[in-house]
Design a protein around this motif. Structure first.
Motif, mmCIF file in Angstrom:
data_model
loop_
_atom_site.group_PDB
_atom_site.id
_atom_site.type_symbol
_atom_site.label_atom_id
_atom_site.label_comp_id
_atom_site.label_asym_id
_atom_site.label_seq_id
_atom_site.Cartn_x
_atom_site.Cartn_y
_atom_site.Cartn_z
ATOM 1 N N ALA A 11 1.074 -1.087 0.053
ATOM 2 C CA ALA A 11 0.086 0.078 -0.049
ATOM 3 C C ALA A 11 0.937 1.445 -0.034
ATOM 4 C CB ALA A 11 -0.966 0.070 1.065
ATOM 5 N N PHE A 12 1.842 1.210 0.724
ATOM 6 C CA PHE A 12 2.849 2.359 0.767
ATOM 7 C C PHE A 12 3.483 2.422 -0.642
ATOM 8 C CE2 PHE A 12 7.113 4.435 1.491
ATOM 9 C CZ PHE A 12 6.499 5.475 2.167
ATOM 10 N N LEU A 13 4.070 1.425 -1.110
ATOM 11 C CA LEU A 13 4.769 1.684 -2.564
ATOM 12 C C LEU A 13 3.570 2.007 -3.309
ATOM 13 C CD1 LEU A 13 7.000 1.273 -4.199
ATOM 14 C CD2 LEU A 13 6.377 -1.188 -4.730
ATOM 15 N N ASN A 14 2.526 1.575 -3.401
ATOM 16 C CA ASN A 14 1.323 2.135 -4.253
ATOM 17 C C ASN A 14 1.223 3.765 -4.151
ATOM 18 O OD1 ASN A 14 -0.533 1.510 -6.500
ATOM 19 N ND2 ASN A 14 -2.138 1.417 -4.790
ATOM 20 N N HIS A 15 0.913 3.736 -3.038
ATOM 21 C CA HIS A 15 0.785 5.254 -2.709
ATOM 22 C C HIS A 15 2.024 6.227 -3.229
ATOM 23 C CE1 HIS A 15 -1.503 8.528 -0.603
ATOM 24 N NE2 HIS A 15 -0.234 9.122 -0.472
ATOM 25 N N LEU A 16 3.013 5.822 -3.011
ATOM 26 C CA LEU A 16 4.148 6.582 -3.365
ATOM 27 C C LEU A 16 4.361 6.559 -4.793
ATOM 28 C CD1 LEU A 16 7.005 7.693 -2.510
ATOM 29 C CD2 LEU A 16 8.078 5.457 -2.918
ATOM 30 N N LEU A 17 4.174 5.507 -5.734
ATOM 31 C CA LEU A 17 3.846 5.711 -7.148
ATOM 32 C C LEU A 17 3.002 6.722 -7.604
ATOM 33 C CD1 LEU A 17 4.545 2.175 -8.032
ATOM 34 C CD2 LEU A 17 6.277 3.770 -8.409
ATOM 35 N N ALA A 21 3.626 10.248 -9.623
ATOM 36 C CA ALA A 21 3.026 10.580 -10.730
ATOM 37 C C ALA A 21 2.072 11.963 -10.864
ATOM 38 C CB ALA A 21 1.929 9.344 -11.220
ATOM 39 N N LEU A 22 1.482 11.957 -9.689
ATOM 40 C CA LEU A 22 0.719 13.098 -9.374
ATOM 41 C C LEU A 22 1.789 14.440 -9.574
ATOM 42 C CD1 LEU A 22 -2.066 14.533 -8.996
ATOM 43 C CD2 LEU A 22 -1.522 14.105 -6.370
ATOM 44 N N ALA A 253 -15.947 10.244 9.378
ATOM 45 C CA ALA A 253 -15.436 11.232 9.755
ATOM 46 C C ALA A 253 -13.835 11.610 9.621
ATOM 47 C CB ALA A 253 -15.597 11.558 11.474
ATOM 48 N N LEU A 254 -13.026 10.561 9.717
ATOM 49 C CA LEU A 254 -11.709 10.293 9.634
ATOM 50 C C LEU A 254 -11.303 10.686 8.266
ATOM 51 C CD1 LEU A 254 -9.089 10.244 11.252
ATOM 52 C CD2 LEU A 254 -9.151 7.738 10.592
ATOM 53 N N THR A 255 -12.063 10.226 7.303
ATOM 54 C CA THR A 255 -11.976 10.376 5.976
ATOM 55 C C THR A 255 -12.118 11.828 5.535
ATOM 56 O OG1 THR A 255 -12.763 8.037 5.525
ATOM 57 C CG2 THR A 255 -12.785 9.582 3.423
ATOM 58 N N LEU A 256 -13.287 12.528 5.843
ATOM 59 C CA LEU A 256 -13.262 13.949 5.575
ATOM 60 C C LEU A 256 -12.239 14.605 6.376
ATOM 61 C CD1 LEU A 256 -17.164 14.332 6.130
ATOM 62 C CD2 LEU A 256 -15.778 14.313 3.882
ATOM 63 N N GLN A 257 -12.095 14.409 7.583
ATOM 64 C CA GLN A 257 -10.970 15.120 8.310
ATOM 65 C C GLN A 257 -9.673 15.215 7.561
ATOM 66 O OE1 GLN A 257 -11.207 17.099 10.481
ATOM 67 N NE2 GLN A 257 -9.526 17.376 11.641
ATOM 68 N N PHE A 258 -9.114 14.147 6.952
ATOM 69 C CA PHE A 258 -7.774 14.135 6.182
ATOM 70 C C PHE A 258 -8.029 14.523 4.607
ATOM 71 C CE2 PHE A 258 -6.413 11.213 9.648
ATOM 72 C CZ PHE A 258 -5.163 11.767 9.423
ATOM 73 N N ALA A 259 -9.274 14.609 4.426
ATOM 74 C CA ALA A 259 -9.486 15.255 3.002
ATOM 75 C C ALA A 259 -9.804 16.527 3.041
ATOM 76 C CB ALA A 259 -10.786 14.835 2.363
ATOM 77 N N SER A 260 -9.761 17.196 4.176
ATOM 78 C CA SER A 260 -9.859 18.654 4.309
ATOM 79 C C SER A 260 -8.445 19.235 4.306
ATOM 80 C CB SER A 260 -10.520 19.175 5.636
ATOM 81 O OG SER A 260 -9.610 18.718 6.807
ATOM 82 N N PHE A 261 -7.319 18.457 4.408
ATOM 83 C CA PHE A 261 -5.928 19.163 4.066
ATOM 84 C C PHE A 261 -5.875 20.372 3.279
ATOM 85 C CE2 PHE A 261 -2.726 16.303 6.292
ATOM 86 C CZ PHE A 261 -3.238 16.564 7.491
ATOM 87 N N PHE A 306 2.178 18.003 0.558
ATOM 88 C CA PHE A 306 1.646 17.923 1.773
ATOM 89 C C PHE A 306 0.355 17.418 1.725
ATOM 90 C CE2 PHE A 306 -0.894 20.519 4.695
ATOM 91 C CZ PHE A 306 -0.349 20.072 5.875
ATOM 92 N N VAL A 307 -0.495 17.425 0.833
ATOM 93 C CA VAL A 307 -1.944 16.857 0.782
ATOM 94 C C VAL A 307 -1.900 15.374 0.498
ATOM 95 C CG1 VAL A 307 -4.097 16.955 -0.626
ATOM 96 C CG2 VAL A 307 -2.870 19.094 -0.090
ATOM 97 N N CYS A 308 -0.942 14.946 -0.356
ATOM 98 C CA CYS A 308 -0.533 13.517 -0.408
ATOM 99 C C CYS A 308 -0.153 12.547 0.833
ATOM 100 C CB CYS A 308 0.544 13.239 -1.616
ATOM 101 S SG CYS A 308 -0.155 13.706 -3.236
#
Length: 330
Positions: A11-17, A21-22, A253-261, A306-308
């Motif tokens: 999961a960490f490697l997938n997110h890093l790639l 790309a982003l 709620a946790l999903t929305l909280q981190f999406a608010s970055f 920072f957002v990623c």
């Protein structure tokens, strides 16, 4: 290595790639927009320094690659980035990374305080609305959330500045430290005193979504069959909230909280300019107004990273909150 460690590593490697790309896509889009704009870094440098001869101007144009094709200029800029060279800020006459590092410390304190306030206040008010649905408290809080979610950040910041700083005099008019004091002489209490008002402004602008979403999720939980069965067994409202409600509404709620970055970073641009707070928000506004292309591009890439990073932390915390995610069953 356990299966959980393998899944976490993947999961960490997938997110890093995906992050790489982003960042590449953002760098292409940002550079293309700056190149298509009427911004002229050479002219901005000449205006800032003054007394530049025609020969020196030609050297500057050659340094900036003004006459080179856009693709060649982008590849040269990207190559410098890969070597850790973000260029020199035309506005501050310092390396871009140095300016970002100095301003990010202030912005991080501001956004972290606002992020914690908005999460705690939003989640608590969402639970209060859900437990008292369709009553007076629910209607009042819900209308307040609707109003705050539609109010511009700079307007609320100006109102708070006028009331609490000008009229009441409880807080300073701006800046992160008292005027005329050296940084090493500023106490933690003084920094928090300057930080409180802009952090409160940001938190009130972003807690409404969390509160309203938490309320709706809790209402759905309270209308479920297992909650009806719990009530039939004689469980009280507090017991139902703690045993059945929190575990089902915490993950959304946790999903929305981190999406608010990203929302917090965008709001900090307005709040920092109103309160004259020396963070990344005020720096990116100054860079845009003064055609500081290296600083503008550097902050754009840094804010994306920072957002990623916030999204990565959220993904790792999901497994802690929800055992099904941790065990790979969903």
């Amino acid at each position: 290595m356990t299966s959980l460690g393998v899944r976490t590593g993947r999961a960490f490697l997938n997110h890093l790639l995906k992050t790489l790309a982003l960042l590449l896509a953002v760098s292409v889009i940002a550079f293309a927009l700056v190149s298509a704009s009427p911004v002229d870094p050479v002219q901005q440098y000449v205006l800032g320094v003054g007394g530049v001869s025609p020969e020196q101007r030609l050297e500057l144009e050659e340094y900036w690659g003004v006459n080179d094709p856009p693709v060649q200029r982008y590849l040269a800029w990207l190559g410098a980035l890969l070597h850790g060279d973000f260029g020199q800020s035309l506005l501050y006459r310092r390396p871009v990374l140095e300016v970002i590092g100095e301003r990010f410390a202030n912005s991080l304190a501001l956004m972290l305080c606002a992020w914690l306030f908005s999460g705690l206040i939003g989640f608590a008010l969402g639970c209060a609305m859900g437990m008292s649905r369709d009553r007076l408290a629910d209607r009042v809080i819900k209308k307040t959330c609707y109003i705050l979610s539609s109010v511009p950040t700079f307007w609320l910041a100006l109102v708070f500045l006028l009331i609490f700083a000008v009229w009441l005099g409880w807080f300073p008019l701006g800046f992160s430290t008292p005027i005329g004091m050296r940084n090493e002489d500023v106490t933690l209490a003084q920094r928090l005193h300057h930080l409180f008002l802009p952090a409160l402004t940001l938190s009130l602008m972003s807690f409404s979504n969390i509160a309203l979403h938490t309320r709706q999720k809790l209402v759905d939980v309270l209308e479920s069959e297992y909650v009806l069965f719990a009530r039939a067994r004689g469980e009280g409202a507090w017991s139902i909230l703690c045993r059945h409600g929190l575990r089902n509404i915490l993950l959304p709620a946790l999903t929305l909280q981190f999406a608010s970055f990203a929302e917090l970073f965008g709001g900090s641009v307005m709040a920092e300019n109103v309160f004259s707070y020396p963070g990344l928000g005020s720096a990116v506004a100054a860079a845009g107004l003064n055609s500081d292309v290296p600083l503008l591009l550097g902050i754009t890439l840094f804010s994306t990273l920072f957002v990623c990073t916030g999204n990565l932390i959220a993904n790792l915390l999901y497994g802690v909150v929800d055992p099904q995610i941790r065990e790979g069953r969903v």
